[in-house]
Design an enzyme around this catalytic site. Structure first.
Site, PDB file in Angstrom:
ATOM      1  N   CYS A   2       7.663  -2.414   5.592  1.00  0.00           N
ATOM      2  CA  CYS A   2       8.846  -2.495   6.436  1.00  0.00           C
ATOM      3  C   CYS A   2       9.914  -1.555   5.898  1.00  0.00           C
ATOM      4  O   CYS A   2       9.784  -0.988   4.816  1.00  0.00           O
ATOM      5  CB  CYS A   2       9.389  -3.925   6.477  1.00  0.00           C
ATOM      6  SG  CYS A   2       8.228  -5.159   7.095  1.00  0.00           S
ATOM      7  N   GLY A  28       7.638   0.774  10.178  1.00  0.00           N
ATOM      8  CA  GLY A  28       7.349  -0.401  10.985  1.00  0.00           C
ATOM      9  C   GLY A  28       7.630  -0.160  12.451  1.00  0.00           C
ATOM     10  O   GLY A  28       8.728   0.266  12.806  1.00  0.00           O
ATOM     11  N   ASN A 101      11.310  -6.063   2.491  1.00  0.00           N
ATOM     12  CA  ASN A 101      10.110  -5.228   2.520  1.00  0.00           C
ATOM     13  C   ASN A 101       9.216  -5.645   1.369  1.00  0.00           C
ATOM     14  O   ASN A 101       9.641  -5.627   0.215  1.00  0.00           O
ATOM     15  CB  ASN A 101      10.490  -3.743   2.385  1.00  0.00           C
ATOM     16  CG  ASN A 101       9.271  -2.858   2.188  1.00  0.00           C
ATOM     17  OD1 ASN A 101       8.211  -3.112   2.734  1.00  0.00           O
ATOM     18  ND2 ASN A 101       9.437  -1.809   1.399  1.00  0.00           N
ATOM     19  N   GLY A 102       7.998  -6.034   1.655  1.00  0.00           N
ATOM     20  CA  GLY A 102       7.063  -6.421   0.606  1.00  0.00           C
ATOM     21  C   GLY A 102       6.289  -7.667   0.972  1.00  0.00           C
ATOM     22  O   GLY A 102       6.142  -8.018   2.149  1.00  0.00           O
ATOM     23  N   TYR A 257       0.830   7.948   1.412  1.00  0.00           N
ATOM     24  CA  TYR A 257       0.786   7.783   2.869  1.00  0.00           C
ATOM     25  C   TYR A 257       2.096   7.355   3.506  1.00  0.00           C
ATOM     26  O   TYR A 257       2.559   7.958   4.464  1.00  0.00           O
ATOM     27  CB  TYR A 257      -0.308   6.771   3.218  1.00  0.00           C
ATOM     28  CG  TYR A 257      -0.393   6.449   4.698  1.00  0.00           C
ATOM     29  CD1 TYR A 257      -1.072   7.302   5.567  1.00  0.00           C
ATOM     30  CD2 TYR A 257       0.207   5.312   5.221  1.00  0.00           C
ATOM     31  CE1 TYR A 257      -1.146   7.021   6.927  1.00  0.00           C
ATOM     32  CE2 TYR A 257       0.130   5.035   6.586  1.00  0.00           C
ATOM     33  CZ  TYR A 257      -0.539   5.888   7.433  1.00  0.00           C
ATOM     34  OH  TYR A 257      -0.601   5.617   8.761  1.00  0.00           O
ATOM     35  N   THR A 303       0.400  13.225   7.664  1.00  0.00           N
ATOM     36  CA  THR A 303       0.723  13.056   6.247  1.00  0.00           C
ATOM     37  C   THR A 303      -0.122  13.905   5.322  1.00  0.00           C
ATOM     38  O   THR A 303       0.257  14.102   4.171  1.00  0.00           O
ATOM     39  CB  THR A 303       0.594  11.577   5.840  1.00  0.00           C
ATOM     40  OG1 THR A 303      -0.632  11.054   6.366  1.00  0.00           O
ATOM     41  CG2 THR A 303       1.758  10.756   6.357  1.00  0.00           C
ATOM     42  N   ASP A 365      -7.677  14.481   4.540  1.00  0.00           N
ATOM     43  CA  ASP A 365      -6.814  13.365   4.926  1.00  0.00           C
ATOM     44  C   ASP A 365      -6.144  12.818   3.670  1.00  0.00           C
ATOM     45  O   ASP A 365      -6.603  13.059   2.549  1.00  0.00           O
ATOM     46  CB  ASP A 365      -7.616  12.260   5.619  1.00  0.00           C
ATOM     47  CG  ASP A 365      -6.763  11.469   6.614  1.00  0.00           C
ATOM     48  OD1 ASP A 365      -5.523  11.629   6.591  1.00  0.00           O
ATOM     49  OD2 ASP A 365      -7.331  10.702   7.407  1.00  0.00           O
ATOM     50  N   ASP A 366      -5.057  12.055   3.872  1.00  0.00           N
ATOM     51  CA  ASP A 366      -4.353  11.495   2.719  1.00  0.00           C
ATOM     52  C   ASP A 366      -5.175  10.420   2.028  1.00  0.00           C
ATOM     53  O   ASP A 366      -5.128  10.265   0.810  1.00  0.00           O
ATOM     54  CB  ASP A 366      -2.988  10.939   3.134  1.00  0.00           C
ATOM     55  CG  ASP A 366      -3.085  10.000   4.317  1.00  0.00           C
ATOM     56  OD1 ASP A 366      -3.558   8.862   4.135  1.00  0.00           O
ATOM     57  OD2 ASP A 366      -2.691  10.400   5.433  1.00  0.00           O
TER      58      ASP A 366
END
Length: 490
Positions: A2, A28, A101-102, A257, A303, A365-366
Site C-alpha cells: 500500500c 495499490g 502499509n505492511g 519491483y 519495471t 523481467d524484474d
C-alpha cells in the site's frame, strides 16, 4: 503493498494529498481514501477504485483543513469486492485515524487480546484496524488530558512490543497532530519531507520520495527503523527511537519491483539499484553462458527496462523495445486472482513483430513470481516470429511466501517453489532461463547505504526477519490467502 501519506501545512492539504497519492498509485489500485481535519471536524472520502475514480471536484472541495492523510490499497487478503478502504478511524481517545502499509504476522493473537483484554471492538478483519486499536489503547492508558509527545512515544514503544511484522504507519490525532512510525526492522519504507516558505515549514510523511517531488517537498530523511515522529498541528516536530532491539533490514523486493524508479528509499536510488541489477545479471550470463547466441535484449515493460538496458550494454548486443504496454490495464501482479492475471496479459502487452522475427531474443523481467505471465509473454514472442526465446530474471527465484505485506503468500502458487531452474524453464516454455543470484542482487541494492545491516529477502532465502514465522503459520496463511481462498471470500 500500500501507499501512505500524511501532511501538516499552513495551507489546505487536500490537493497535495491527492497529488501525492497519484504518485503512489502503483502501490495499490484496489481502494483509496483521504481524511482531513479543520476546526469544523473531520472530512472523509474513501472508496474502491483508482484515485481518479474515487475523487471528483465535489469530494475535493469538502476535504478542508491544513492537516490530513491518505492511503492507496491493494489487498493481501480478499479481493477487490471485499476491500476495506483506509484510513481507518476510532473515536477514543480524541479521535484517531490510521493508514498502514505492511502486514502484522501476529494478527490473530492481537485481535483476540483486543477483544477480550483491552475491550475494544473490531469492525473488520484488517490488521490495520488492529494496529489502530493497539495504538489507541496504549495512548489512552497513558494520558489524562492533552497528549504529550512522551505519551505518544511511550504508546508507540508499547505497540512495537506487542506487534510483529512489517509496518509503516501514519496516524492523525484529531486536533493535535500527525504521528508516523516504522517497524523496528524497517521492513516497509517511510520518508520525511519538508517544504519551506519563509518562516513556515510544512511536513509530509510518505511511502516513497516520489510523492514529495510533485508537491515540491524536499527529502529530509528516511524514518529510521523503530523511530516515531510526532508533528504537532502547529508544525513543531518531535522524534524518538524505540527503546528495544532494532535492525536496518528493508524489503529488497521494493527495489526489484514495487517502488518507482524515480524514488529514493533508505538513501538508495531505486533507478541506480536497477542499473546495477542489470550489470550483475549480465555478469551472471557471461559466467554461466559464455557461448550464448543472443541477438537482441527486450525488456518486459515497465519495471525491467532499467536492468535490461544494462544487460544489453554489458553483453554488447542490441537493446530494443519489443512490447508495447496498454497503460489502461492494471499491473497483473497485484490483481486479486490468477484468472484475472491470465486474462490481462494479452490485453496488457502487444508485440512488435519486426523486433522478434527470426531472432534469438533474450527477454528480461524484474522477477518471476507465479510464472503464468512469463509463460504467456514467451508465447507472444514466439507468435511474433522469434527463432529462440531466452528469459532472464533480475531477481533470484521466488521460492517462499512473503509475509510482510506483499501478495505472494501461498507457496504452491510460486513457480519456483520446489522446482529446479531447468524445471521452471520447461514450465514457462523458454529455450534458456537464467536468474540473478541473491548475492548479486544484494550487492546491487546495498551499494549506497552502509547503515543497512541486511535485507528482508525472505521470498528468495526463506529466512524471515521476525522470529514468529513457523511452518504452521505459513500453512495457515496459505489456507486463508491463496487465490482459491480469495475466490471463496468474494
Amino acid at each position: 503493498m500500500c501507499g501512505v501519506v500524511g501532511i501538516i501545512s499552513k495551507k489546505p492539504v487536500n490537493q497535495d494529498i491527492y497529488d501525492a497519492l497519484t504518485l503512489l498509485q502503483h502501490r495499490g489500485q484496489d481502494a483509496a481514501g483521504i481524511i482531513t481535519w479543520d476546526v469544523n471536524g473531520l472530512h472523509t472520502r474513501k472508496s474502491n477504485g483508482l484515485i481518479r475514480d474515487v475523487f471528483d471536484q465535489d469530494h475535493m472541495e469538502k476535504l478542508e483543513g491544513n492537516m490530513g492523510m491518505g492511503h492507496v490499497r491493494y489487498p493481501t487478503a480478499g479481493g477487490a469486492q471485499s476491500s476495506e478502504a483506509q484510513p481507518f478511524y476510532v473515536n477514543s481517545p480524541y479521535g484517531i485515524c490510521l493508514a498502514h502499509n505492511g502486514n502484522l504476522t501476529n494478527y490473530d493473537e492481537l485481535a483476540e487480546l483486543l477483544r477480550t483484554k483491552d475491550r475494544r471492538h473490531l469492525n473488520t478483519h484488517s490488521d490495520s484496524e488492529v494496529l489502530l486499536n493497539v495504538f489507541a489503547h496504549e495512548l489512552q492508558s497513558r494520558v489524562n488530558g492533552k497528549p504529550t509527545e512522551k505519551n505518544i512515544f511511550d504508546a508507540v514503544d508499547a505497540l512495537h512490543q506487542r506487534c510483529k511484522g512489517g509496518y509503516a504507519v501514519v496516524v492523525m490525532i484529531v486536533g493535535y497532530g500527525i504521528v508516523a512510525f516504522r517497524d523496528p526492522s524497517g521492513i516497509r519504507p517511510l520518508i520525511l519531507g519538508k517544504r519551506s516558505d519563509g518562516d513556515n515549514i510544512d511536513y509530509m510523511i510518505a511511502s516513497e520520495s516520489v510523492a514529495l517531488d510533485v508537491t515540491q517537498f524536499q527529502i529530509d530523511r528516511d524514518v529510521k527503523p523503530g523511530e516515531v515522529i510526532f508533528i504537532e498541528s502547529n508544525g513543531k516536530l518531535h522524534s524518538r527511537f524505540y527503546s528495544g532491539e532494532t535492525s536496518y533490514s528493508p524489503c529488497i523486493f521494493e527495489f526489484v519491483y514495487f517502488a518507482r524508479p524515480d524514488s529514493v528509499i533508505d538513501n538508495i536510488s531505486v533507478y541506480k539499484a536497477r542499473l546495477r541489477m542489470g550489470e550483475e545479471l549480465a555478469g551472471q550470463i557471461v559466467r554461466q553462458w559464455p557461448d550464448n547466441d543472443i541477438d537482441v535484449v527486450i525488456p518486459i515493460p515497465d519495471t525491467s527496462r532499467t536492468a535490461a538496458s544494462q544487460v544489453a550494454y554489458n553483453l554488447g548486443v542490441k537493446y530494443r523495445e519489443g512490447f508495447i504496454k496498454n497503460r489502461y490495464v492494471g499491473r497483473t501482479f497485484i490483481m486479486p486472482g490468477q484468472e484475472e492475471r491470465d486474462n490481462s496479459v494479452r490485453r496488457k502487452l502487444n508485440a512488435i513483430d519486426l523486433e522478434f522475427k527470426g531472432k534469438n531474443v533474450l527477454l528480461v523481467d524484474d522477477s518471476i513470481v507465479r510464472g503464468t505471465t512469463s509463460k504467456q509473454i514467451i508465447k507472444l514472442a514466439r507468435e511474433a516470429g522469434a527463432k529462440k526465446v531466452y528469459f532472464a530474471s533480475a531477481a533470484p527465484p521466488v521460492r517462499y511466501p512473503n509475509v510482510y505485506g506483499i501478495d505472494m503468500p501461498a507457496a504452491k502458487e510460486l513457480i519456483a517453489n520446489n522446482k529446479s531452474v531447468a524445471e521452471i524453464k520447461e514450465a514457462i516454455g523458454a529455450d534458456h532461463l537464467i536468474y540473478q543470484d541473491l548475492d548479486g542482487l544484494i550487492r546491487a541494492v546495498s551499494h549506497d547505504n552502509s547503515s543497512i545491516t541486511g535485507f528482508d529477502d525472505s521470498c528468495f532465502s526463506g529466512k524471515y526477519i521476525t522470529d514468529d514465522i513457523t511452518a504452521e503459520y505459513l500453512e495457515k496463511l496459505e489456507s486463508t490467502r491463496s487465490d482459491g481462498a480469495k475466490k471463496r471470500k468474494i
